[in-house]
Design a protein around this motif. Structure first.
Motif, PDB file in Angstrom:
ATOM      1  N   MET A  17       8.356  11.782  10.016  1.00  0.00           N
ATOM      2  CA  MET A  17       7.467  12.652  10.566  1.00  0.00           C
ATOM      3  C   MET A  17       7.069  13.783   9.632  1.00  0.00           C
ATOM      4  O   MET A  17       7.902  14.392   8.812  1.00  0.00           O
ATOM      5  CB  MET A  17       7.854  13.712  11.822  1.00  0.00           C
ATOM      6  N   LYS A  18       5.623  14.207   9.373  1.00  0.00           N
ATOM      7  CA  LYS A  18       5.146  15.031   8.393  1.00  0.00           C
ATOM      8  C   LYS A  18       5.415  16.326   8.972  1.00  0.00           C
ATOM      9  O   LYS A  18       5.265  16.768  10.075  1.00  0.00           O
ATOM     10  CB  LYS A  18       3.528  14.655   8.125  1.00  0.00           C
ATOM     11  N   GLU A  19       5.697  17.184   7.983  1.00  0.00           N
ATOM     12  CA  GLU A  19       5.912  18.602   8.053  1.00  0.00           C
ATOM     13  C   GLU A  19       4.665  19.435   8.199  1.00  0.00           C
ATOM     14  O   GLU A  19       3.327  19.002   7.896  1.00  0.00           O
ATOM     15  CB  GLU A  19       6.560  19.427   6.952  1.00  0.00           C
ATOM     16  N   SER A  20       4.530  20.629   9.165  1.00  0.00           N
ATOM     17  CA  SER A  20       3.328  21.281   9.031  1.00  0.00           C
ATOM     18  C   SER A  20       2.800  21.942   7.830  1.00  0.00           C
ATOM     19  O   SER A  20       3.602  22.261   7.126  1.00  0.00           O
ATOM     20  CB  SER A  20       3.345  22.253  10.167  1.00  0.00           C
ATOM     21  N   LYS A  21       1.534  22.027   7.695  1.00  0.00           N
ATOM     22  CA  LYS A  21       1.095  22.717   6.641  1.00  0.00           C
ATOM     23  C   LYS A  21       1.691  24.135   6.510  1.00  0.00           C
ATOM     24  O   LYS A  21       1.671  24.958   7.119  1.00  0.00           O
ATOM     25  CB  LYS A  21      -0.630  22.649   6.517  1.00  0.00           C
ATOM     26  N   ILE A  22       1.842  24.592   5.241  1.00  0.00           N
ATOM     27  CA  ILE A  22       2.285  25.999   4.792  1.00  0.00           C
ATOM     28  C   ILE A  22       1.111  26.617   3.985  1.00  0.00           C
ATOM     29  O   ILE A  22       0.566  26.073   3.109  1.00  0.00           O
ATOM     30  CB  ILE A  22       3.662  25.873   4.198  1.00  0.00           C
ATOM     31  N   ASN A  23       1.176  27.883   4.102  1.00  0.00           N
ATOM     32  CA  ASN A  23       0.303  28.966   3.225  1.00  0.00           C
ATOM     33  C   ASN A  23       0.844  29.417   2.246  1.00  0.00           C
ATOM     34  O   ASN A  23       1.982  29.145   1.809  1.00  0.00           O
ATOM     35  CB  ASN A  23      -0.381  29.701   4.224  1.00  0.00           C
ATOM     36  N   SER A  24       0.023  30.004   1.377  1.00  0.00           N
ATOM     37  CA  SER A  24       0.723  30.489   0.256  1.00  0.00           C
ATOM     38  C   SER A  24       1.928  31.542   0.475  1.00  0.00           C
ATOM     39  O   SER A  24       2.835  31.451  -0.313  1.00  0.00           O
ATOM     40  CB  SER A  24      -0.433  31.455  -0.538  1.00  0.00           C
ATOM     41  N   ASP A  25       1.787  32.379   1.419  1.00  0.00           N
ATOM     42  CA  ASP A  25       2.745  33.313   1.730  1.00  0.00           C
ATOM     43  C   ASP A  25       4.022  32.549   1.906  1.00  0.00           C
ATOM     44  O   ASP A  25       5.402  32.946   1.736  1.00  0.00           O
ATOM     45  CB  ASP A  25       2.445  34.316   2.749  1.00  0.00           C
ATOM     46  N   GLU A  26       4.032  31.433   2.903  1.00  0.00           N
ATOM     47  CA  GLU A  26       5.219  30.753   3.352  1.00  0.00           C
ATOM     48  C   GLU A  26       5.902  29.921   2.231  1.00  0.00           C
ATOM     49  O   GLU A  26       7.008  29.831   2.107  1.00  0.00           O
ATOM     50  CB  GLU A  26       4.769  29.600   4.186  1.00  0.00           C
ATOM     51  N   LEU A  27       4.871  29.676   1.181  1.00  0.00           N
ATOM     52  CA  LEU A  27       5.472  28.843   0.143  1.00  0.00           C
ATOM     53  C   LEU A  27       6.428  29.815  -0.696  1.00  0.00           C
ATOM     54  O   LEU A  27       7.471  29.548  -1.186  1.00  0.00           O
ATOM     55  CB  LEU A  27       4.329  28.314  -0.764  1.00  0.00           C
ATOM     56  N   ARG A  40       9.639  20.914  -9.752  1.00  0.00           N
ATOM     57  CA  ARG A  40       8.708  19.733  -9.671  1.00  0.00           C
ATOM     58  C   ARG A  40       9.220  18.818  -8.412  1.00  0.00           C
ATOM     59  O   ARG A  40       8.421  18.571  -7.626  1.00  0.00           O
ATOM     60  CB  ARG A  40       8.818  18.721 -10.944  1.00  0.00           C
ATOM     61  N   GLY A  41      10.553  18.730  -8.450  1.00  0.00           N
ATOM     62  CA  GLY A  41      10.862  17.731  -7.427  1.00  0.00           C
ATOM     63  C   GLY A  41      10.646  18.634  -5.817  1.00  0.00           C
ATOM     64  O   GLY A  41      10.318  17.886  -4.849  1.00  0.00           O
ATOM     65  N   TRP A  42      10.774  19.913  -5.933  1.00  0.00           N
ATOM     66  CA  TRP A  42      10.742  20.790  -4.776  1.00  0.00           C
ATOM     67  C   TRP A  42       9.071  20.590  -4.525  1.00  0.00           C
ATOM     68  O   TRP A  42       8.957  20.241  -3.147  1.00  0.00           O
ATOM     69  CB  TRP A  42      11.210  22.200  -4.817  1.00  0.00           C
ATOM     70  N   LEU A  43       8.269  20.808  -5.281  1.00  0.00           N
ATOM     71  CA  LEU A  43       6.728  20.835  -4.873  1.00  0.00           C
ATOM     72  C   LEU A  43       6.383  19.384  -4.624  1.00  0.00           C
ATOM     73  O   LEU A  43       5.646  19.252  -3.757  1.00  0.00           O
ATOM     74  CB  LEU A  43       6.023  21.228  -6.178  1.00  0.00           C
ATOM     75  N   LEU A  44       6.985  18.341  -5.309  1.00  0.00           N
ATOM     76  CA  LEU A  44       6.609  16.966  -4.901  1.00  0.00           C
ATOM     77  C   LEU A  44       7.023  16.554  -3.591  1.00  0.00           C
ATOM     78  O   LEU A  44       6.225  15.949  -2.842  1.00  0.00           O
ATOM     79  CB  LEU A  44       7.310  16.154  -5.820  1.00  0.00           C
ATOM     80  N   GLY A  45       8.234  17.025  -3.090  1.00  0.00           N
ATOM     81  CA  GLY A  45       8.478  16.935  -1.791  1.00  0.00           C
ATOM     82  C   GLY A  45       7.779  17.425  -0.794  1.00  0.00           C
ATOM     83  O   GLY A  45       7.370  16.949   0.302  1.00  0.00           O
ATOM     84  N   LEU A  46       7.304  18.776  -0.832  1.00  0.00           N
ATOM     85  CA  LEU A  46       6.187  19.381  -0.084  1.00  0.00           C
ATOM     86  C   LEU A  46       4.936  18.537  -0.044  1.00  0.00           C
ATOM     87  O   LEU A  46       4.247  18.653   0.971  1.00  0.00           O
ATOM     88  CB  LEU A  46       6.111  20.997  -0.512  1.00  0.00           C
ATOM     89  N   ILE A  47       4.359  18.042  -1.113  1.00  0.00           N
ATOM     90  CA  ILE A  47       3.374  17.361  -1.192  1.00  0.00           C
ATOM     91  C   ILE A  47       3.443  16.017  -0.504  1.00  0.00           C
ATOM     92  O   ILE A  47       2.584  15.795   0.507  1.00  0.00           O
ATOM     93  CB  ILE A  47       2.749  16.888  -2.569  1.00  0.00           C
ATOM     94  N   LEU A  48       4.512  15.398  -0.643  1.00  0.00           N
ATOM     95  CA  LEU A  48       4.722  13.844   0.107  1.00  0.00           C
ATOM     96  C   LEU A  48       4.845  14.116   1.405  1.00  0.00           C
ATOM     97  O   LEU A  48       4.571  13.208   2.438  1.00  0.00           O
ATOM     98  CB  LEU A  48       5.924  13.140  -0.728  1.00  0.00           C
ATOM     99  N   GLY A  49       5.670  15.459   2.116  1.00  0.00           N
ATOM    100  CA  GLY A  49       5.848  15.583   3.445  1.00  0.00           C
ATOM    101  C   GLY A  49       4.637  16.187   4.043  1.00  0.00           C
ATOM    102  O   GLY A  49       4.655  16.259   5.151  1.00  0.00           O
ATOM    103  N   GLY A  50       3.562  16.338   3.461  1.00  0.00           N
ATOM    104  CA  GLY A  50       2.508  16.822   4.275  1.00  0.00           C
ATOM    105  C   GLY A  50       2.156  18.346   4.214  1.00  0.00           C
ATOM    106  O   GLY A  50       1.434  18.870   4.836  1.00  0.00           O
ATOM    107  N   SER A  51       3.533  19.240   3.805  1.00  0.00           N
ATOM    108  CA  SER A  51       3.226  20.549   3.788  1.00  0.00           C
ATOM    109  C   SER A  51       2.134  21.184   2.758  1.00  0.00           C
ATOM    110  O   SER A  51       1.622  22.159   3.158  1.00  0.00           O
ATOM    111  CB  SER A  51       4.512  21.228   3.531  1.00  0.00           C
ATOM    112  N   LEU A  52       2.003  20.400   1.862  1.00  0.00           N
ATOM    113  CA  LEU A  52       0.903  21.070   0.817  1.00  0.00           C
ATOM    114  C   LEU A  52      -0.080  19.595   0.568  1.00  0.00           C
ATOM    115  O   LEU A  52      -0.050  18.770  -0.147  1.00  0.00           O
ATOM    116  CB  LEU A  52       1.647  21.221  -0.614  1.00  0.00           C
ATOM    117  N   PRO A  53      -1.217  19.432   1.743  1.00  0.00           N
ATOM    118  CA  PRO A  53      -2.090  18.619   1.660  1.00  0.00           C
ATOM    119  C   PRO A  53      -3.088  18.605   0.465  1.00  0.00           C
ATOM    120  O   PRO A  53      -3.092  19.808   0.174  1.00  0.00           O
ATOM    121  CB  PRO A  53      -2.692  18.599   3.056  1.00  0.00           C
ATOM    122  N   PRO A  54      -3.769  17.823   0.053  1.00  0.00           N
ATOM    123  CA  PRO A  54      -4.874  17.836  -0.751  1.00  0.00           C
ATOM    124  C   PRO A  54      -5.740  18.861  -0.680  1.00  0.00           C
ATOM    125  O   PRO A  54      -6.249  19.098   0.734  1.00  0.00           O
ATOM    126  CB  PRO A  54      -5.562  16.650  -0.680  1.00  0.00           C
TER     127      PRO A  54
END
Length: 263
Positions: free
Chosen positions: A1-11, A31-45
């Motif tokens: 299940m993808k995580e919900s999107k997070i904003n800058s403050d939450e990041l 890098r691994g932390w940010l990549l995990g957020l990208i792949l998980g959907g918290s940081l979408p395109p």
């Protein structure tokens, strides 16, 4: 299940709680932390990261260390960096995968990753072959070739600039055919000369002024140039092409195999 999107403050809040493994370089952990957020959907395109100064401070690392992590993500096609009024780091659209050793055609491969693929015809003419093209196609000097230049799109983004040459005597009337679809389909279905194998030369380069305008990238942006000679089943060269590829939007793959006899 993808995580919900997070904003800058939450990041920034999550950054303060990030645990660093002392056995790993700090930039690899980030890098691994940010990549995990990208792949998980918290940081979408399209998501914009906080300013480097803010993010580095929240992580408790130097800006140089943070830039190492961001540079790695940019090199992998996960991140775009912009300057000017809308400067900053943005999460990139996923790159489509293209296997250049697969002769099924670019459009068919792109459609596995994006919802649409198309071509725009830039130029089509019959002309004497240059020395380089004649040698690649095993033609006598000055023999006529059909030169076709096209811009290939993944969805609405230009990703490949193609400059292809075909022996005119093998493909009479080629320029009167549909030239915005699969050229390999036309070569096979209408002339019985579908490519069967190819030899490719890959070289890293930068876009340059002319190519950058067509590909909608910076003149200094890195690109991959691919020189390809395609052969039909009896070994005759049927196409010589020089392509310029946007590596920020395409992931280039080269596959191979060993046959049962070990050849």
């Amino acid at each position: 299940m993808k995580e919900s999107k997070i904003n800058s403050d939450e990041l920034l809040e999550q950054a303060q709680d990030l645990s660093f493994d002392p056995s790993l370089p700090a930039h690899q952990v980030v890098r691994g932390w940010l990549l995990g957020l990208i792949l998980g959907g918290s940081l979408p395109p399209g998501s914009k990261l906080p300013a480097e100064r803010q993010l580095a401070s929240a992580l408790g690392i130097s800006r140089m260390t943070l830039r190492q992590a961001l540079d790695a993500l940019q090199h992998e096609g996960r991140l775009n960096r912009a300057v000017g009024g809308r400067g900053g780091s943005f999460i990139a659209e996923p790159r489509a995968s293209v296997d250049i050793s697969n002769l099924m055609g670019l459009s068919a491969q792109l459609l596995k990753s994006v919802h649409s693929a198309s071509s725009r015809l830039l130029d089509a003419q019959t002309r004497p072959a240059s020395k380089l093209v004649a040698e690649a196609l095993q033609l006598p000097p000055g023999a006529e070739v059909h030169r076709i230049r096209r811009l290939r799109y993944a969805a609405s983004t230009p990703v490949v600039l193609e400059d292809s040459h075909f022996p005119a005597h093998l493909f009479p009337g080629l320029l009167g055919r549909q030239l915005t679809g699969s050229m390999y389909a036309v070569m096979g279905e209408e002339f019985g000369l579908a490519p069967f194998s190819s030899v490719e030369e890959l070289n890293p380069s930068v876009a340059g002024e002319a190519n950058s305008k067509l590909l909608e990238i910076s003149p200094s942006a890195p690109v991959l140039t691919i020189k390809r000679t395609a052969l039909c089943e009896d070994g005759r060269p049927v196409e010589y092409s020089e392509d310029v590829v946007r590596t920020d939007r395409l992931r280039i793959i080269v596959s191979g195999r060993v046959d049962p006899a070990g050849r």
